[in-house]
Motif scaffolding. Structure first.
Motif, PDB file in Angstrom:
ATOM      1  N   VAL A  12      20.521 -12.483 -11.423  1.00 39.82           N
ATOM      2  CA  VAL A  12      19.597 -13.597 -11.217  1.00 39.82           C
ATOM      3  C   VAL A  12      18.266 -13.234 -11.879  1.00 39.82           C
ATOM      4  O   VAL A  12      17.885 -12.058 -11.924  1.00 39.82           O
ATOM      5  N   ASN A  13      17.570 -14.233 -12.378  1.00 45.72           N
ATOM      6  CA  ASN A  13      16.271 -14.047 -13.030  1.00 45.72           C
ATOM      7  C   ASN A  13      15.370 -13.121 -12.204  1.00 45.72           C
ATOM      8  O   ASN A  13      15.094 -13.381 -11.035  1.00 45.72           O
ATOM      9  N   GLN A  14      14.912 -12.040 -12.809  1.00 49.00           N
ATOM     10  CA  GLN A  14      14.106 -11.041 -12.106  1.00 49.00           C
ATOM     11  C   GLN A  14      12.769 -11.584 -11.616  1.00 49.00           C
ATOM     12  O   GLN A  14      12.154 -11.008 -10.710  1.00 49.00           O
ATOM     13  N   LYS A  15      12.318 -12.696 -12.198  1.00 50.83           N
ATOM     14  CA  LYS A  15      11.038 -13.278 -11.786  1.00 50.83           C
ATOM     15  C   LYS A  15      11.127 -13.975 -10.433  1.00 50.83           C
ATOM     16  O   LYS A  15      10.105 -14.361  -9.868  1.00 50.83           O
ATOM     17  N   LEU A  16      12.342 -14.116  -9.916  1.00 48.27           N
ATOM     18  CA  LEU A  16      12.521 -14.794  -8.635  1.00 48.27           C
ATOM     19  C   LEU A  16      12.356 -13.861  -7.444  1.00 48.27           C
ATOM     20  O   LEU A  16      12.248 -14.330  -6.314  1.00 48.27           O
ATOM     21  N   TYR A  17      12.355 -12.558  -7.680  1.00 42.45           N
ATOM     22  CA  TYR A  17      12.230 -11.628  -6.563  1.00 42.45           C
ATOM     23  C   TYR A  17      11.265 -10.501  -6.899  1.00 42.45           C
ATOM     24  O   TYR A  17      10.996 -10.213  -8.071  1.00 42.45           O
ATOM     25  N   LEU A  18      10.747  -9.882  -5.844  1.00 39.95           N
ATOM     26  CA  LEU A  18       9.865  -8.728  -6.009  1.00 39.95           C
ATOM     27  C   LEU A  18      10.676  -7.442  -6.038  1.00 39.95           C
ATOM     28  O   LEU A  18      10.334  -6.485  -6.723  1.00 39.95           O
ATOM     29  N   LYS A  19      11.751  -7.415  -5.261  1.00 36.93           N
ATOM     30  CA  LYS A  19      12.697  -6.306  -5.234  1.00 36.93           C
ATOM     31  C   LYS A  19      14.095  -6.890  -5.200  1.00 36.93           C
ATOM     32  O   LYS A  19      14.365  -7.815  -4.428  1.00 36.93           O
ATOM     33  N   VAL A  74      15.459 -20.833  -4.689  1.00 34.01           N
ATOM     34  CA  VAL A  74      15.817 -20.871  -6.112  1.00 34.01           C
ATOM     35  C   VAL A  74      16.732 -19.701  -6.451  1.00 34.01           C
ATOM     36  O   VAL A  74      17.681 -19.844  -7.234  1.00 34.01           O
ATOM     37  N   TYR A  75      16.469 -18.540  -5.849  1.00 29.33           N
ATOM     38  CA  TYR A  75      17.346 -17.378  -6.043  1.00 29.33           C
ATOM     39  C   TYR A  75      18.768 -17.715  -5.594  1.00 29.33           C
ATOM     40  O   TYR A  75      19.738 -17.463  -6.322  1.00 29.33           O
ATOM     41  N   LEU A 139      14.234 -28.428  -7.844  1.00 30.69           N
ATOM     42  CA  LEU A 139      13.889 -29.085  -9.106  1.00 30.69           C
ATOM     43  C   LEU A 139      12.736 -30.063  -8.962  1.00 30.69           C
ATOM     44  O   LEU A 139      11.836 -30.100  -9.813  1.00 30.69           O
ATOM     45  N   MET A 140      12.745 -30.855  -7.928  1.00 31.99           N
ATOM     46  CA  MET A 140      11.776 -31.941  -7.786  1.00 31.99           C
ATOM     47  C   MET A 140      10.493 -31.454  -7.143  1.00 31.99           C
ATOM     48  O   MET A 140      10.158 -31.788  -6.001  1.00 31.99           O
ATOM     49  N   THR A 141       9.774 -30.630  -7.891  1.00 35.02           N
ATOM     50  CA  THR A 141       8.487 -30.095  -7.453  1.00 35.02           C
ATOM     51  C   THR A 141       7.488 -30.245  -8.592  1.00 35.02           C
ATOM     52  O   THR A 141       7.862 -30.463  -9.747  1.00 35.02           O
ATOM     53  N   LYS A 142       6.217 -30.112  -8.283  1.00 37.63           N
ATOM     54  CA  LYS A 142       5.169 -30.189  -9.305  1.00 37.63           C
ATOM     55  C   LYS A 142       5.232 -29.008 -10.269  1.00 37.63           C
ATOM     56  O   LYS A 142       4.689 -29.070 -11.368  1.00 37.63           O
ATOM     57  N   GLU A 143       5.909 -27.940  -9.852  1.00 34.10           N
ATOM     58  CA  GLU A 143       5.962 -26.726 -10.661  1.00 34.10           C
ATOM     59  C   GLU A 143       7.208 -26.643 -11.531  1.00 34.10           C
ATOM     60  O   GLU A 143       7.442 -25.628 -12.184  1.00 34.10           O
ATOM     61  N   VAL A 144       8.008 -27.710 -11.565  1.00 37.60           N
ATOM     62  CA  VAL A 144       9.299 -27.629 -12.237  1.00 37.60           C
ATOM     63  C   VAL A 144       9.169 -27.275 -13.717  1.00 37.60           C
ATOM     64  O   VAL A 144       9.963 -26.482 -14.245  1.00 37.60           O
ATOM     65  N   ASP A 145       8.169 -27.811 -14.396  1.00 36.30           N
ATOM     66  CA  ASP A 145       8.031 -27.534 -15.827  1.00 36.30           C
ATOM     67  C   ASP A 145       7.691 -26.069 -16.085  1.00 36.30           C
ATOM     68  O   ASP A 145       8.259 -25.427 -16.965  1.00 36.30           O
ATOM     69  N   ASN A 146       6.768 -25.543 -15.283  1.00 36.98           N
ATOM     70  CA  ASN A 146       6.404 -24.129 -15.433  1.00 36.98           C
ATOM     71  C   ASN A 146       7.572 -23.219 -15.063  1.00 36.98           C
ATOM     72  O   ASN A 146       7.840 -22.219 -15.742  1.00 36.98           O
ATOM     73  N   GLU A 147       8.280 -23.577 -13.978  1.00 33.31           N
ATOM     74  CA  GLU A 147       9.417 -22.759 -13.558  1.00 33.31           C
ATOM     75  C   GLU A 147      10.564 -22.837 -14.563  1.00 33.31           C
ATOM     76  O   GLU A 147      11.273 -21.847 -14.770  1.00 33.31           O
ATOM     77  N   ASN A 148      10.707 -23.987 -15.199  1.00 33.03           N
ATOM     78  CA  ASN A 148      11.722 -24.107 -16.236  1.00 33.03           C
ATOM     79  C   ASN A 148      11.390 -23.197 -17.421  1.00 33.03           C
ATOM     80  O   ASN A 148      12.273 -22.532 -17.972  1.00 33.03           O
ATOM     81  N   LYS A 149      10.112 -23.122 -17.788  1.00 34.21           N
ATOM     82  CA  LYS A 149       9.682 -22.231 -18.870  1.00 34.21           C
ATOM     83  C   LYS A 149       9.926 -20.766 -18.506  1.00 34.21           C
ATOM     84  O   LYS A 149      10.179 -19.936 -19.378  1.00 34.21           O
ATOM     85  N   GLU A 150       9.845 -20.463 -17.207  1.00 36.29           N
ATOM     86  CA  GLU A 150      10.097 -19.097 -16.745  1.00 36.29           C
ATOM     87  C   GLU A 150      11.592 -18.771 -16.676  1.00 36.29           C
ATOM     88  O   GLU A 150      11.973 -17.643 -16.395  1.00 36.29           O
ATOM     89  N   GLY A 151      12.417 -19.777 -16.909  1.00 35.18           N
ATOM     90  CA  GLY A 151      13.866 -19.547 -16.930  1.00 35.18           C
ATOM     91  C   GLY A 151      14.542 -19.642 -15.586  1.00 35.18           C
ATOM     92  O   GLY A 151      15.692 -19.199 -15.426  1.00 35.18           O
ATOM     93  N   PHE A 152      13.875 -20.251 -14.593  1.00 33.83           N
ATOM     94  CA  PHE A 152      14.444 -20.317 -13.248  1.00 33.83           C
ATOM     95  C   PHE A 152      15.735 -21.126 -13.202  1.00 33.83           C
ATOM     96  O   PHE A 152      16.581 -20.900 -12.335  1.00 33.83           O
ATOM     97  N   PHE A 153      15.897 -22.088 -14.102  1.00 30.79           N
ATOM     98  CA  PHE A 153      17.049 -22.988 -14.050  1.00 30.79           C
ATOM     99  C   PHE A 153      18.008 -22.753 -15.223  1.00 30.79           C
ATOM    100  O   PHE A 153      18.845 -23.601 -15.519  1.00 30.79           O
ATOM    101  N   LEU A 154      17.886 -21.611 -15.861  1.00 31.65           N
ATOM    102  CA  LEU A 154      18.661 -21.325 -17.059  1.00 31.65           C
ATOM    103  C   LEU A 154      20.164 -21.344 -16.795  1.00 31.65           C
ATOM    104  O   LEU A 154      20.937 -21.916 -17.575  1.00 31.65           O
ATOM    105  N   VAL A 155      20.606 -20.742 -15.713  1.00 31.79           N
ATOM    106  CA  VAL A 155      22.043 -20.678 -15.429  1.00 31.79           C
ATOM    107  C   VAL A 155      22.589 -22.065 -15.114  1.00 31.79           C
ATOM    108  O   VAL A 155      23.673 -22.442 -15.578  1.00 31.79           O
TER     109      VAL A 155
END
Length: 223
Positions: A12-19, A74-75, A139-155
């Motif tokens: 899973v995208n490493q940006k979704l967790y701290l550990k 999201v994780y 998906l339906m959040t104000k941050e969806v575009d930024n999170e999409n750029k971070e690859g949160f929805f890549l899979v």
């Protein structure tokens, strides 16, 4: 299938967790019980405090793994779509007939899910219910575009693109392959939601999952 998946580490995208929660017993316990608790009380009522009480651990220990409950959700959804992606790859790799390949892909993303014993800390049947009930909240959040750029929805997008490719194999002239693929995936979640809560506006029932409906629809559109 279980033997196949038992030899694969779902990433899973490493940006979704701290550990990485997969690296410790506590982390896997957080995943296991967050799925069960969200299923029981819903995502709105879910808190790290309640999860901590459930696993008999300090709330602060959960924050060492996840920054907030949104990233945890999201994780979990990313884990689910990775699991679907692996299963789809396994089911379609040696299938040469495009129609048969499409049928298998549609079945995997629309069928009633059962728990996979290869992943003891993740109950996929329960996680599927969370996807049906809560996935749109990732998906339906104000941050969806930024999170999409971070690859949160890549899979999630890869799963849809796999189906898109198969649709193009079936009918290279069909101009709306991406829209059809995303409609099958998203529409199936919606139909399962209706089946569970608003039964009078869907033909689906516990015995009749979405597989037949979306297979029939896709074939009539493409053939």
């Amino acid at each position: 299938m279980s033997n196949f998946l038992s030899n694969i580490k779902i990433t899973v995208n490493q940006k979704l967790y701290l550990k990485d929660p997969e690296t410790s017993e506590l982390g896997r316990n957080i995943l296991k019980n967050s799925i069960l608790l969200i299923d029981e009380i819903g995502f709105e009522a879910f808190t790290f405090k309640k999860l901590g009480e459930r696993i008999q651990s300090n709330e602060s220990s959960i924050y060492r793994y996840f920054e907030n409950k949104h990233k945890l959700l999201v994780y979990l959804t990313s884990w689910y779509w990775s699991w679907i992606e692996y299963r789809m790859a396994f089911a379609t790799t040696n299938v040469s007939n495009p129609i048969e390949k499409l049928e298998k892909a549609i079945k995997l993303v629309t069928e009633n899910v059962v728990d996979d014993n290869a992943t003891p800390h993740i109950n996929e049947e329960v996680l599927n219910r969370i996807i049906v009930e809560e996935f749109t909240k990732t998906l339906m959040t104000k941050e969806v575009d930024n999170e999409n750029k971070e690859g949160f929805f890549l899979v999630y997008k890869r799963v849809i693109n796999q189906i898109t490719t198969i649709i193009q194999e079936v009918n290279p002239q069909y101009p709306y392959a991406k829209s059809l693929a995303s409609s099958i995936v998203e529409g199936s979640l919606h139909q399962h939601f209706l089946k569970n809560h608003l039964k009078t506006i869907t033909n689906l029932s516990e015995k009749e999952c979405a597989v037949d409906f979306y297979t029939d629809m896709a074939k009539k559109i493409l053939l």
